[in-house]
Scaffold this active site. Structure first.
Site, PDB file in Angstrom:
ATOM      1  N   CYS A  98       0.824  -1.215   0.000  1.00 35.58           N
ATOM      2  CA  CYS A  98       0.000   0.000   0.000  1.00 35.58           C
ATOM      3  C   CYS A  98       0.856   1.261   0.000  1.00 35.58           C
ATOM      4  CB  CYS A  98      -0.910   0.008   1.220  1.00 35.58           C
ATOM      5  SG  CYS A  98      -2.198  -1.240   1.104  1.00 35.58           S
ATOM      6  N   CYS A 179      -4.184   0.687  -2.685  1.00 33.76           N
ATOM      7  CA  CYS A 179      -4.593   0.804  -1.289  1.00 33.76           C
ATOM      8  C   CYS A 179      -3.752   1.851  -0.583  1.00 33.76           C
ATOM      9  CB  CYS A 179      -4.474  -0.550  -0.594  1.00 33.76           C
ATOM     10  SG  CYS A 179      -2.868  -1.340  -0.822  1.00 33.76           S
TER      11      CYS A 179
END
Ligand SMILES: *[C@@H]1O[C@H](CO)[C@@H](O)[C@H](O)[C@H]1NC(C)=O
Ligand SMILES: *[C@@H]1O[C@H](CO)[C@@H](O)[C@H](O)[C@H]1NC(C)=O
Ligand SMILES: *[C@@H]1O[C@H](CO)[C@@H](O)[C@H](O)[C@H]1NC(C)=O
Length: 290
Positions: A98, A179
């Site tokens: 992420c 993300c």
């Protein structure tokens, strides 16, 4: 970490070479054929990736090639859908950490410089699929088990172009995975910096998941000498912000971040807007010399 931008005459994707290809392919009916030695290039890049770039990936490069070939050959060159690549994508599943996803549109050159100095970012080109197929062209031919090396159709000539379908799916997968904080690098020196026809505007934006993404951090960057057409408060970027807001994303937007301007100055230090920086650098130099 990796963001890949493709732009087509019709759709702009967020994988770079792809964009160039699309932009250049306007009125012509037929393009170059399949890239010569495609099998060696694709399989070689795959082995390079799983051996040197990302040795933790346990994937079967020969199998990925087989699935790719299966999707493309023995098809008319305009008839390869996104679904035809399902098995191939299944064979090359990959996850990314992420906070490192970088999407871009019409900023390919600067994106490459930026990701070289800020290796934190990942673009679609850094994923296995982006790495393997970057800058390649391919198409099959009906009633033949091979690729067509003499000519491939233009993107705009087909609904299901084999190259476009692959990039579309790769872009979608990349965006679905995104993300944490994600970054979008847009070009403020053109009209429609955020274009609904771009791969970012047509595929990636739709595929971002509100639950997975914390912030969409937009960076608008103009050329040093302009034109200064769009910004966080002007033009299509306002539309992008509205879309993000209505879908419940948190966002930030920065105009001409210093790092991005300095990187452009390195390429073009004589530019008037780079002089402040250049002057202080030569001051430092003369200080250290004395
Ligand atoms: C396109 O592919 C579909 C399914 O693979 C097939 O049924 C159809 O005949 C193909 N069309 C052409 C023009 O090749
Ligand atoms: C913006 O787009 C123009 C036209 O494609 C290009 O020449 C220029 O390099 C781009 N600027 C940046 C900062 O990427
Ligand atoms: C994510 O972005 C927001 C807004 O720019 C920032 O406040 C926050 O520190 C960022 N988080 C990470 C993990 O980078």
């Amino acid at each position: 970490m990796s963001s890949f931008t493709i732009s087509a005459a019709v759709l702009m994707i967020s994988r770079p070479w792809f964009i160039m290809f699309l932009l250049c392919s306007g009125p012509l009916k037929a393009q170059l054929g399949t890239t010569p030695n495609i099998k060696h290039i694709v399989v070689g890049r795959c082995f390079n990736y799983i051996t040197l770039v990302n040795p933790s990936l346990r994937l079967d490069c020969e199998e990925i090639w087989r699935q790719f070939e299966e999707a493309v050959v023995r098809q008319s060159s305009c008839n390869v859908t996104v679904e035809d690549y399902n098995h191939m994508f299944y064979a090359m599943a990959q996850t990314w950490p992420c906070d490192r996803f970088l999407f871009w549109s019409k900023t390919r050159t600067l994106m490459h410089i930026y990701t070289a100095v800020v290796p934190h970012y990942w673009t679609l080109e850094d994923t296995l699929v982006g790495y393997m197929f970057n800058d390649l062209i391919w198409c099959g031919q009906e009633e033949d088990s091979g690729f067509d090396f003499s000519s491939c159709p233009d993107w705009s000539a087909c609904r299901n172009h084999p190259v476009y379908s692959l990039w579309r799916q790769a872009s979608q997968n990349f965006a679905e995975m995104a993300c944490g904080n994600i970054t979008v690098l847009l070009n403020g020196s053109i009209v429609n910096a955020f274009s609904r026809k771009s791969m970012f505007g047509s595929v990636e934006l739709e595929s971002l998941n509100t639950c997975r993404v914390d912030y969409v951090n937009i960076k608008v960057v103009t050329n040093l000498d302009g034109p200064f057409i769009e910004s966080c408060s002007e033009g299509s970027i306002v539309d992008l912000i509205q879309i993000l807001q209505s879908r419940g994303f948190r966002w930030t937007c920065t105009d001409n971040e210093e790092t991005l301007m300095i990187l452009q100055c390195i390429k073009n230090p004589k530019q008037a807007s780079c002089q402040t920086c250049a002057n202080s650098l030569s001051q430092i130099k003369s200080l250290t010399l004395t």
